[in-house]
Structures are given as C-alpha cells and as structure tokens.
Design an enzyme around this catalytic site. Structure first.
Site, mmCIF file in Angstrom:
data_model
loop_
_atom_site.group_PDB
_atom_site.id
_atom_site.type_symbol
_atom_site.label_atom_id
_atom_site.label_comp_id
_atom_site.label_asym_id
_atom_site.label_seq_id
_atom_site.Cartn_x
_atom_site.Cartn_y
_atom_site.Cartn_z
ATOM 1 N N SER A 143 22.118 47.235 37.081
ATOM 2 C CA SER A 143 23.409 47.791 37.536
ATOM 3 C C SER A 143 23.248 46.235 38.450
ATOM 4 O O SER A 143 24.122 46.282 39.262
ATOM 5 C CB SER A 143 23.643 48.899 37.652
ATOM 6 O OG SER A 143 23.323 49.592 35.850
ATOM 7 N N GLU A 368 26.427 43.193 30.806
ATOM 8 C CA GLU A 368 27.723 42.495 30.820
ATOM 9 C C GLU A 368 28.147 43.832 32.227
ATOM 10 O O GLU A 368 30.141 44.491 32.813
ATOM 11 C CB GLU A 368 28.910 42.385 30.002
ATOM 12 C CG GLU A 368 28.426 41.112 29.100
ATOM 13 C CD GLU A 368 28.786 40.174 30.731
ATOM 14 O OE1 GLU A 368 28.527 39.914 31.549
ATOM 15 O OE2 GLU A 368 27.692 38.888 30.204
HETATM 16 P P1 TGC Z 1 29.927 42.578 46.377
HETATM 17 O O1 TGC Z 1 28.350 43.117 47.580
HETATM 18 O O2 TGC Z 1 30.243 43.372 45.219
HETATM 19 O O3 TGC Z 1 29.322 41.489 45.792
HETATM 20 C C1 TGC Z 1 28.309 40.468 46.499
HETATM 21 C C2 TGC Z 1 29.386 38.730 46.031
HETATM 22 O O4 TGC Z 1 29.467 39.013 45.188
HETATM 23 C C3 TGC Z 1 31.387 38.849 44.883
HETATM 24 N N1 TGC Z 1 31.359 39.821 43.428
HETATM 25 C C4 TGC Z 1 31.937 38.881 42.180
HETATM 26 N N2 TGC Z 1 32.465 37.073 42.079
HETATM 27 C C5 TGC Z 1 32.905 36.857 41.780
HETATM 28 N N3 TGC Z 1 32.780 37.834 40.237
HETATM 29 C C6 TGC Z 1 32.705 39.196 40.855
HETATM 30 N N4 TGC Z 1 33.023 39.921 38.808
HETATM 31 C C7 TGC Z 1 32.517 39.788 41.321
HETATM 32 N N5 TGC Z 1 31.938 41.028 41.725
HETATM 33 C C8 TGC Z 1 31.526 40.595 42.885
HETATM 34 C C9 TGC Z 1 31.655 39.933 46.550
HETATM 35 O O5 TGC Z 1 32.681 39.437 46.704
HETATM 36 C C10 TGC Z 1 30.853 39.464 46.859
HETATM 37 O O6 TGC Z 1 31.356 38.366 47.466
HETATM 38 P P2 TGC Z 1 30.610 37.841 49.109
HETATM 39 O O7 TGC Z 1 30.494 36.404 49.345
HETATM 40 O O8 TGC Z 1 31.196 38.858 49.652
HETATM 41 O O9 TGC Z 1 28.788 37.987 49.062
HETATM 42 O O10 TGC Z 1 27.537 43.526 45.358
HETATM 43 P P3 TGC Z 1 27.317 44.380 44.936
HETATM 44 O O11 TGC Z 1 25.884 44.571 45.287
HETATM 45 O O12 TGC Z 1 27.512 45.801 45.782
HETATM 46 O O13 TGC Z 1 27.334 44.755 42.932
HETATM 47 C C11 TGC Z 1 28.238 44.883 43.134
HETATM 48 C C12 TGC Z 1 28.242 45.208 41.057
HETATM 49 C C13 TGC Z 1 27.252 46.718 40.833
HETATM 50 C C14 TGC Z 1 30.157 45.079 40.735
HETATM 51 C C15 TGC Z 1 27.508 44.464 40.348
HETATM 52 O O14 TGC Z 1 26.276 43.913 41.240
HETATM 53 C C16 TGC Z 1 28.030 44.456 38.986
HETATM 54 O O15 TGC Z 1 28.746 43.315 38.498
HETATM 55 N N6 TGC Z 1 26.747 44.702 38.305
HETATM 56 C C17 TGC Z 1 26.753 44.401 36.404
HETATM 57 C C18 TGC Z 1 25.372 43.817 36.492
HETATM 58 C C19 TGC Z 1 25.963 43.582 35.121
HETATM 59 O O16 TGC Z 1 27.112 43.491 34.514
HETATM 60 N N7 TGC Z 1 24.363 42.698 34.379
HETATM 61 C C20 TGC Z 1 24.876 42.087 33.293
HETATM 62 C C21 TGC Z 1 23.834 40.968 33.498
HETATM 63 S S1 TGC Z 1 23.924 39.460 31.546
HETATM 64 C C22 TGC Z 1 24.131 40.391 30.871
HETATM 65 O O17 TGC Z 1 24.981 41.031 29.925
HETATM 66 C C23 TGC Z 1 24.366 39.249 29.257
HETATM 67 S S2 TGC Z 1 24.935 40.617 28.188
HETATM 68 C C24 TGC Z 1 25.184 39.705 26.323
HETATM 69 C C25 TGC Z 1 26.450 38.672 26.103
HETATM 70 O O18 TGC Z 1 27.842 39.722 27.361
HETATM 71 O O19 TGC Z 1 26.863 38.488 24.999
HETATM 72 P P1 FAD Z 2 20.725 50.462 34.536
HETATM 73 O O1 FAD Z 2 21.432 49.865 35.851
HETATM 74 O O2 FAD Z 2 19.415 51.478 34.616
HETATM 75 O O3 FAD Z 2 21.518 52.200 34.164
HETATM 76 C C1 FAD Z 2 20.922 53.805 34.056
HETATM 77 C C2 FAD Z 2 22.089 54.131 34.107
HETATM 78 O O4 FAD Z 2 22.894 54.338 35.003
HETATM 79 C C3 FAD Z 2 23.813 53.515 33.406
HETATM 80 O O5 FAD Z 2 24.553 54.459 32.506
HETATM 81 C C4 FAD Z 2 24.656 53.792 34.132
HETATM 82 O O6 FAD Z 2 25.432 53.435 34.354
HETATM 83 C C5 FAD Z 2 23.944 54.350 35.150
HETATM 84 N N1 FAD Z 2 24.696 53.565 36.666
HETATM 85 C C6 FAD Z 2 24.010 52.414 36.910
HETATM 86 N N2 FAD Z 2 24.536 52.683 38.184
HETATM 87 C C7 FAD Z 2 24.889 54.043 38.797
HETATM 88 C C8 FAD Z 2 25.774 53.839 39.563
HETATM 89 N N3 FAD Z 2 26.055 53.372 41.584
HETATM 90 N N4 FAD Z 2 26.478 55.422 39.627
HETATM 91 C C9 FAD Z 2 26.583 56.221 38.454
HETATM 92 N N5 FAD Z 2 25.566 55.854 37.603
HETATM 93 C C10 FAD Z 2 25.235 54.531 37.842
HETATM 94 N N6 FAD Z 2 20.693 40.803 31.061
HETATM 95 C C11 FAD Z 2 20.793 39.683 31.245
HETATM 96 O O7 FAD Z 2 20.843 39.393 32.336
HETATM 97 N N7 FAD Z 2 21.472 38.305 30.426
HETATM 98 C C12 FAD Z 2 21.139 39.245 28.605
HETATM 99 O O8 FAD Z 2 21.979 37.910 28.360
HETATM 100 C C13 FAD Z 2 21.896 40.705 28.659
HETATM 101 N N8 FAD Z 2 21.142 40.142 26.767
HETATM 102 C C14 FAD Z 2 21.053 41.843 26.665
HETATM 103 C C15 FAD Z 2 21.355 42.710 25.545
HETATM 104 C C16 FAD Z 2 21.475 43.384 24.913
HETATM 105 C C17 FAD Z 2 21.414 43.735 23.908
HETATM 106 C C18 FAD Z 2 21.018 44.581 26.171
HETATM 107 C C19 FAD Z 2 21.465 45.975 25.959
HETATM 108 C C20 FAD Z 2 20.823 44.708 27.569
HETATM 109 C C21 FAD Z 2 21.006 43.236 27.762
HETATM 110 N N9 FAD Z 2 21.073 42.489 29.368
HETATM 111 C C22 FAD Z 2 21.017 41.064 29.453
HETATM 112 C C23 FAD Z 2 21.292 43.763 30.462
HETATM 113 C C24 FAD Z 2 22.650 44.185 29.955
HETATM 114 O O9 FAD Z 2 23.196 43.725 31.029
HETATM 115 C C25 FAD Z 2 21.749 45.882 31.488
HETATM 116 O O10 FAD Z 2 21.118 46.193 30.484
HETATM 117 C C26 FAD Z 2 23.047 46.243 32.188
HETATM 118 O O11 FAD Z 2 23.540 45.695 32.939
HETATM 119 C C27 FAD Z 2 22.636 47.345 32.448
HETATM 120 O O12 FAD Z 2 21.259 48.173 33.379
HETATM 121 P P2 FAD Z 2 19.923 49.118 32.474
HETATM 122 O O13 FAD Z 2 19.568 48.619 31.526
HETATM 123 O O14 FAD Z 2 19.004 48.514 33.730
HETATM 124 O O15 FAD Z 2 20.601 49.880 33.000
#
Ligand code: TGC
Ligand code: FAD
Length: 389
Positions: A143, A368
């Site tokens: 996250s 995501e």
């Molecule tokens: P924060 O300080 O809020 O932001 C850092 C900089 O990034 C900008 N920003 C964004 N820009 C574009 N799109 C977004 N959605 C953005 N969110 C933030 C922000 O304006 C800032 O810019 P600058 O110019 O001021 O530096 O960052 P933070 O470290 O406090 O984090 C915020 C948070 C928690 C929302 C972010 O880290 C987050 O979204 N965490 C979730 C991570 C996540 O979604 N990981 C997914 C990995 S990929 C995956 O899961 C693929 S799954 C496979 C499939 O899709 O099928």
């Molecule tokens: P954590 O970040 O450890 O979260 C654990 C729990 O804590 C969650 O319930 C969360 O909501 C909660 N939590 C986190 N922050 C807070 C907060 N501030 N306050 C309260 N609760 C909080 N990633 C990639 O980069 N590329 C990929 O292609 C990709 N594919 C994936 C495919 C699969 C099948 C899966 C399961 C995951 C994949 N991911 C990928 C990773 C995915 O993006 C992460 O699993 C996701 O972002 C959550 O991270 P984590 O699993 O480490 O959970």
C-alpha cells in the site's frame, strides 16, 4: 411475465456508441468461444496459457487498446472499459493479463519511454508477441510504495539494480519487466529484459484466488542495465501511480463484469431450480436478494459510465477513479457471495462461475489499491486531511 436482462433494465445502451458496442460484442464472442469452455479447468490446474491468449488478444486488438500509435487501436476509454467488463465476466485472471499488459507495462513505456523504447516494445506488445509486467509492490511495501527498497545505482554509464518485487502478474512469463527503483535522484522506472543476468522471476504458487493468472516474485541481484534502460520521462513516484490510474479504471468496469456473470448465472439457476414444488426464483426471499443485486450492479455501471465519459473528455481526476474502484470491487464481491447462497451446494463447485469469481475478487479488492486505501483517498479528498500515515 416479461423479463429484462439486468443491465437493459437501466436503459444504458443508448449511452454506448456503435463502435464501443461492436467492440464489446467482439470481446464477448471471443470470451464465449475461447475462455468459458476452458476457464474452470485452467482455474483448477492453477495455470493459464498466457502466450497463446496474448497473441489472440493482440489479434482482437485489446492490448493497449486505448493507447495511440505503435500498433495500438486508439479506442475510447468507454470501449476499453467495456472490453474489461467482458473479459472479467470470463475471469478476473484474463482481465488482469490485459490490464497489466496494456494499462501498466505498455502505458508506462508509451507515456514515459524514449522513442527507441516505444518502437522496440510497443508494437510487439500490442500484438501479444511480447509480454510485459509491472513491478512496483515489494514484500514489505504494498500500500505504501514510497517505502520501496529496490535500488538502482550508477556504475559508469550503466545502472545496477538490487531488490525484490512481489505479487507481480505475468512476472515469470514476461519478456520485459517495468521495474520501479529508488535512485539518488528519486524513484525511476527501468526496462529489464527477461534473461538479463542476475534477474529471476520465480512463480508464486498455492494461490486460492486468481488461479487462472500467473503471479511471480521478481528478484534483482546486481542486475546490470545500460543507461538507456531507464524510462526518461518518469522522475518520481507519481509516474508509477499514474499507470495505476489506467488499470484501476479498467477494474471499475471489469469487476462489474464478474458480478454480472454471477448475477445472470444465478437468475437463470433460480428460474430452473425447483424447491418445495416451486421455482426458487418465485420466492420473495430470493427476489429480495436479486432485486438488491440488480440495483447495485446497475448503480455501479452508471458510475462506471460517468467515469468513462470524464476520461474520454480528458477531465477524469485520479481521486474520482478511487470512487469507482472502491465501489465496483466492494459491490462485486458482495454480489458474488450473495449469488453463491442462492446456488446452494452447487455454488461451491467449478461447474458454476460464482465462487470462482468471488474468490478472484478477493485479489481484485486488494490489488491496485486496497479498499481501505481508496477509502483514505476519498477521505482525504473530502476532508483535506491525509490519514495514510
Ligand atoms: P502522495 O504524496 O499522495 O503522492 C506522491 C505523488 O504522486 C501524486 N499522485 C498521483 N499521481 C497520479 N496518479 C495518482 N493516482 C496519484 N496519487 C498520488 C501526488 O500528487 C504526488 O505528486 P507530487 O508531484 O506532489 O510529488 O503519495 P503517498 O506516498 O502518500 O501515497 C499515496 C497512496 C497511498 C494513495 C499511494 O501510495 C497508493 O495509491 N498506494 C496503493 C498502491 C497500489 O495501488 N499498488 C498497486 C500495484 S500494481 C498492481 O496491483 C497490479 S494488479 C494486477 C492487475 O491490475 O490486474
Ligand atoms: P498491505 O499494504 O500490507 O496492507 C494490509 C492491510 O492493511 C490491507 O487491508 C490494507 O488496506 C491495510 N492498510 C494499508 N494502509 C493502511 C492505512 N494507512 N490505514 C489502515 N489500513 C491500511 N503489484 C504490482 O506491483 N504489480 C502487479 O502486477 C501486481 N499483481 C498482483 C496480483 C495479485 C493476484 C495480487 C494479490 C497482488 C498483486 N500486486 C501487484 C500487489 C498489490 O498491489 C498489493 O497486494 C496491494 O497494493 C496491497 O499491498 P499488500 O498486499 O502489501 O498489503
């Protein structure tokens, strides 16, 4: 009595242009022919014929379909969303394959890559002959990707990468990995071709969710890359986060596709299942459930259409995508679980898609951006206070 298919009930078809509708039909036909007959078997075995499917999906024109040029179809956001809906109605693993290829790996190269990087990778990725993955998450940082430990340091003009990425879709089958790493100048993206010495991508097994999808770890142990492996346009964490916006948008539609498949399966089942001498569908208790699910699915689809309209107008804000990602995944998993109750024992098998979708949606709820992360993004938007840390 006349019946209405769930989404027709909302009269939304008029909001879908002919081109998008034709694309939706083509994807639906492909999923019916190529995916539905096999997906239970793939799920049971925990494997997916990624290479074959990628080529077929490339021919269908859905890989990087909303990107312009380099062999990409350049469709509207709405068409892309509808394609995700139909793909995920087949299986979330299929939509994941397409999301990661088009919205994460290809989008990163398209938006942040050099001309040479775009020409080298995008046409092959659009055709499905080359597969990409996207490595942002790490074992200790999901996250909160800002904490990533994967590091890239300079050695002369080369880069040396060390670190581990976790849960990476398509990781072990990819020809190229987009890897995000910390440098002295901030977070940067790198293109790591498969087979580079020091790079390994062991598959993660024993998953109980998204079994028809390949998930891997990426291990980088002194991986040496030339200077031109870095994406020149990506200069901070906002670059990988902007890629997530594209994939999250696809999930807004995709999760609803899985829910629609559950609900239409369940309505048909309840109509033919006789219990105490009457069809299950004729009982009030069943109808209350079906009515609520129909309403939530339609409301979710209306929100998805609104987000697509904003995206096509170029005004969609990433904080609005959070509304859709949260709503679609939360409602879809609730619908899948409720549908399972109506199917009774039959609902626990792979003979019906319902528990497979419910189980997949556990991953979709988490990746995501988890539901809690999207709630916090929405909370910050409406209060002005960031509560992540
Ligand atoms: P924060 O300080 O809020 O932001 C850092 C900089 O990034 C900008 N920003 C964004 N820009 C574009 N799109 C977004 N959605 C953005 N969110 C933030 C922000 O304006 C800032 O810019 P600058 O110019 O001021 O530096 O960052 P933070 O470290 O406090 O984090 C915020 C948070 C928690 C929302 C972010 O880290 C987050 O979204 N965490 C979730 C991570 C996540 O979604 N990981 C997914 C990995 S990929 C995956 O899961 C693929 S799954 C496979 C499939 O899709 O099928
Ligand atoms: P954590 O970040 O450890 O979260 C654990 C729990 O804590 C969650 O319930 C969360 O909501 C909660 N939590 C986190 N922050 C807070 C907060 N501030 N306050 C309260 N609760 C909080 N990633 C990639 O980069 N590329 C990929 O292609 C990709 N594919 C994936 C495919 C699969 C099948 C899966 C399961 C995951 C994949 N991911 C990928 C990773 C995915 O993006 C992460 O699993 C996701 O972002 C959550 O991270 P984590 O699993 O480490 O959970």
């Amino acid at each position: 009595p006349s019946t209405l298919p769930v989404l027709d009930y909302f009269g939304v078809d008029g909001r879908i242009d002919d081109e998008s509708r034709a694309l939706r039909e083509a994807v639906r036909t492909y999923v019916d022919r190529r995916v539905r007959p096999h997906v239970a078997g793939w799920y049971e075995k925990g494997s997916l014929p990624v290479r074959d499917l990628a080529r077929e999906l490339g021919s269908l024109g859905v890989l990087g379909m909303h990107l312009q040029g380099y062999g990409c179809a350049g469709t509207s956001a709405l068409a892309y969303g509808l394609a995700c809906f139909e793909l995920e109605a087949g299986d979330s693993g299929l939509r994941s394959l397409v999301s990661v290829q088009g919205s994460l790996a290809m989008y990163a190269i398209h938006r942040y890559g050099s001309q040479a990087q775009r020409e080298q990778w995008l046409p092959a990725m659009a055709s499905g002959t080359a597969i990409g993955c996207f490595g942002l998450t790490e074992p200790d940082f999901g996250s909160d990707p800002s904490g990533m430990r994967t590091r890239a340091r300079r050695d002369g003009s080369d880069w040396i990468l060390d670190g581990t990425k976790m849960w990476i879709t398509n990781g072990s089958v990819a020809d190229v990995a987009v890897v995000w790493a910390r440098t002295d100048e901030g977070i940067r993206g790198f293109l790591v071709p498969a087979g580079t010495p020091g790079f390994a991508a062991p598959e993660i097994t024993r998953k109980l969710s998204l079994r028809a999808s390949v998930t891997a770890e990426l291990v980088l142990d002194g991986v040496r890359l030339p200077a031109d492996a870095m994406l020149p346009g990506a200069t901070s964490l906002s670059a990988p986060l902007s890629c997530l916006n594209e994939a999250r948008f696809g999930i807004v539609f995709g999760a609803l596709g899985a829910a629609h498949d559950c609900l239409s399966t369940t309505i048909a089942y309840a109509g033919s299942r006789e219990i105490f001498d009457r069809p299950l569908a004729a009982y009030q208790a069943t109808q209350l459930k079906l009515a609520d699910m129909t309403l939530e699915l339609g409301k979710g689809f209306l929100l998805a259409l609104q987000l697509a309209a904003l995206k096509d107008a170029g005004t969609l804000d990433h904080r609005q995508i959070s509304l859709g990602k949260l709503n679609s995944t939360r409602e879809a998993i609730a619908i899948a679980r409720e549908c399972r109750t109506i199917l009774g024992a039959a609902g626990i098998t792979l003979d019906y898609p319902v528990l497979r979708h419910a189980s997949n949606l556990e991953s979709v709820l988490t990746y995501e951006g988890t539901s809690e992360v999207h709630q916090l993004i929405i909370g910050q938007t409406v209060t002005g206070h960031a509560a992540f840390r």
